[in-house]
Enzyme design. Structure first.
Site, PDB file in Angstrom:
ATOM      1  N   ASP A  31      55.680  67.040  65.528  1.00  0.00           N
ATOM      2  CA  ASP A  31      56.440  65.938  66.131  1.00  0.00           C
ATOM      3  C   ASP A  31      57.741  65.717  65.374  1.00  0.00           C
ATOM      4  O   ASP A  31      58.781  65.437  65.965  1.00  0.00           O
ATOM      5  CB  ASP A  31      55.613  64.647  66.129  1.00  0.00           C
ATOM      6  CG  ASP A  31      54.872  64.464  67.439  1.00  0.00           C
ATOM      7  OD1 ASP A  31      54.665  65.474  68.141  1.00  0.00           O
ATOM      8  OD2 ASP A  31      54.496  63.324  67.768  1.00  0.00           O
ATOM      9  N   LYS A  55      47.950  71.053  51.159  1.00  0.00           N
ATOM     10  CA  LYS A  55      48.038  70.009  50.131  1.00  0.00           C
ATOM     11  C   LYS A  55      47.080  70.472  49.028  1.00  0.00           C
ATOM     12  O   LYS A  55      46.089  69.803  48.691  1.00  0.00           O
ATOM     13  CB  LYS A  55      47.646  68.654  50.753  1.00  0.00           C
ATOM     14  CG  LYS A  55      47.836  67.455  49.880  1.00  0.00           C
ATOM     15  CD  LYS A  55      49.284  67.073  49.651  1.00  0.00           C
ATOM     16  CE  LYS A  55      49.379  65.868  48.729  1.00  0.00           C
ATOM     17  NZ  LYS A  55      50.751  65.635  48.221  1.00  0.00           N
ATOM     18  N   TYR A 101      40.229  65.987  62.427  1.00  0.00           N
ATOM     19  CA  TYR A 101      40.065  65.315  63.719  1.00  0.00           C
ATOM     20  C   TYR A 101      38.682  65.580  64.347  1.00  0.00           C
ATOM     21  O   TYR A 101      38.286  64.888  65.278  1.00  0.00           O
ATOM     22  CB  TYR A 101      41.148  65.754  64.708  1.00  0.00           C
ATOM     23  CG  TYR A 101      42.555  65.318  64.336  1.00  0.00           C
ATOM     24  CD1 TYR A 101      42.782  64.475  63.256  1.00  0.00           C
ATOM     25  CD2 TYR A 101      43.644  65.737  65.067  1.00  0.00           C
ATOM     26  CE1 TYR A 101      44.066  64.079  62.902  1.00  0.00           C
ATOM     27  CE2 TYR A 101      44.936  65.343  64.734  1.00  0.00           C
ATOM     28  CZ  TYR A 101      45.133  64.520  63.633  1.00  0.00           C
ATOM     29  OH  TYR A 101      46.412  64.127  63.302  1.00  0.00           O
ATOM     30  N   ASP A 116      50.023  68.412  63.409  1.00  0.00           N
ATOM     31  CA  ASP A 116      50.271  67.350  64.380  1.00  0.00           C
ATOM     32  C   ASP A 116      51.520  66.576  63.972  1.00  0.00           C
ATOM     33  O   ASP A 116      52.450  66.367  64.760  1.00  0.00           O
ATOM     34  CB  ASP A 116      49.035  66.423  64.394  1.00  0.00           C
ATOM     35  CG  ASP A 116      49.095  65.374  65.473  1.00  0.00           C
ATOM     36  OD1 ASP A 116      50.013  65.427  66.305  1.00  0.00           O
ATOM     37  OD2 ASP A 116      48.221  64.478  65.487  1.00  0.00           O
ATOM     38  N   ASP A 127      53.947  67.358  51.982  1.00  0.00           N
ATOM     39  CA  ASP A 127      54.937  66.293  51.764  1.00  0.00           C
ATOM     40  C   ASP A 127      56.332  66.894  51.558  1.00  0.00           C
ATOM     41  O   ASP A 127      57.326  66.395  52.075  1.00  0.00           O
ATOM     42  CB  ASP A 127      54.550  65.366  50.608  1.00  0.00           C
ATOM     43  CG  ASP A 127      53.840  66.082  49.480  1.00  0.00           C
ATOM     44  OD1 ASP A 127      53.591  67.298  49.610  1.00  0.00           O
ATOM     45  OD2 ASP A 127      53.559  65.452  48.449  1.00  0.00           O
TER      46      ASP A 127
END
Ligand code: NAD
Length: 365
Positions: free
Chosen positions: A251, A191, A141, A247, A223
């Site tokens: 959620d 990852k 980000y 992030d 994943d």
């Protein structure tokens, strides 16, 4: 003890729920004999309307000099015009940068009393009690280069994922320390089969685990984690992840609890270690909920529990924090429900929910 608390309610339901956590904070003040000096300020759309900026320098300074910041939420349709020169959300980014908070901590606890309110089966969510830690100021980000270019072959865009050893180590340490204070299980998300940043992350996590022989470290691919978090959420105690993965997973984890209105968060500028006071930024995970703003029906529990996190991490008032958490538990057990978690039956207003938590806090004391 005496503390300065910056209270920044913001827009929509932000001030409505924050008012309830301040009410509970005042009750803690009376019951435990502390003094909380509340310093209020405008942020977000409210500040744009009054002062022509999402957050004034003076408010940033009040926040930085306070022992902690209790925040509501900012934004709303009124300020959504894409061509507007400023957006309410800039207030959060500026506050985070000004306070130097890099670790976002989001506990997710499923109350047995609310099992029927969840979209997931009670057998899956039973006893869920986990924390997602997200790195807040680095990675995809923020790293450069970033942007869009027009090429002879058409438009092209780039974002960069970059993490330094320092950035990774400080967030991993938050993970190890929190795991040590809980069930001593840390899931480090990456990852590593594809990303170089993740391979560095995994290497450093393995290296740091030598400092924490009492903490069981598990590396999990993002994943796989996304799937397991919904299938077997109970396997997790503390999850630590970089900015993007954190992030998304935080959620997703919020879905385990029945409503966004229940969940708190803390953003810290240092590693939480018992007995050490760290400046921090505390807010419920939800937004300004324009659809219910002004109706007096928002759930204030996310804000009240954020305030409890503030007591624990920034003020080192562990017993006071636990008392607030027990009071919330008691109120839910007694059947009080705001509309977002009610399954038929009467509903409790925002203000009444705050009053009930205050009453439960007083009767427990
Ligand atoms: P939202 O979290 O505001 O609302 C999503 C849904 O959850 C709505 O149906 C809302 O009514 C419900 N909800 C949220 N909090 C609740 C509560 N405490 N009690 C009961 N129900 C609750 O998300 P959104 O609708 O995507 O965003 C609305 C505005 O909030 C946007 O302007 C967005 O930019 C802003 N926002 C701000 C923050 C922040 O300040 N940290 C975070 C997220 C969204």
């Amino acid at each position: 003890m005496e503390f300065d608390i910056a209270v920044l309610g913001g827009d929509g339901i932000g001030p409505e729920v924050t008012q309830q956590s301040v009410k509970v904070l005042k009750s803690v003040e009376g019951l435990f004999g502390h003094r909380f000096n509340i310093k209020e300020g405008d942020v977000g759309g409210a500040s744009i309307d009054k002062h022509g900026t999402p957050v004034k320098a003076e408010v940033l300074d009040v926040a930085a000099s306070a022992d902690a910041v209790l925040f509501g939420a900012v934004g709303g349709p009124k300020w959504d015009d894409p061509s507007a020169s400023m957006r309410p959300e800039e207030a959060i980014l500026q506050l985070r940068a000004h306070l130097g908070v890099f670790a976002n901590i989001r506990p997710v606890k499923v109350y047995p009393w609310l099992a029927d309110s969840s979209v997931l089966k009670p057998s899956v969510t039973k006893d869920v009690d986990l924390v997602v830690i997200r790195e807040l100021t680095g990675g995809l980000y923020y790293a450069l280069p970033k942007g869009r270019t027009d090429t002879p072959q058409g438009l092209s865009a780039v974002d960069t994922m970059r993490y330094s050893e320092v950035e990774i180590n400080r967030i991993l340490r938050v993970g190890f320390e929190l795991a040590r204070s809980r069930q001593k299980k840390l899931a480090s998300v990456d990852k590593a089969n594809v990303l170089e940043c993740s391979r560095l992350w995994r290497f450093l996590a393995t290296q740091m685990s030598e400092d924490y022989p009492d903490v069981q470290l598990e590396h999990v691919l993002v994943d796989s984690c996304a799937m397991l978090l919904i299938q077997q959420p109970n396997r997790y105690d503390v999850i630590v992840a970089g900015n993007t993965f954190g992030d998304i997973l935080s959620d997703e984890a919020a879905v385990l609890a029945s409503s966004m209105g229940l969940l708190p968060s803390a953003s810290l500028s240092d590693v939480p270690v018992a007995g050490r006071r760290i400046p921090g930024f505390y807010e419920p995970i939800h937004g300004t909920a324009p659809d219910i703003a002004g109706k007096g029906i928002a759930n204030p529990i996310g804000s009240i529990l954020s305030m409890a996190m503030m007591l624990r991490y920034s003020l080192s008032l562990t017993e006071e924090a636990a008392s607030v958490e027990r009071a919330v538990d008691r109120v839910l057990q007694d059947g009080y429900r705001t509309a977002d978690v009610a399954v038929g039956g009467a509903t409790t207003s925002t203000a009444e929910m705050g009053d009930q938590v205050v009453a439960a806090l007083g009767s427990a004391g």
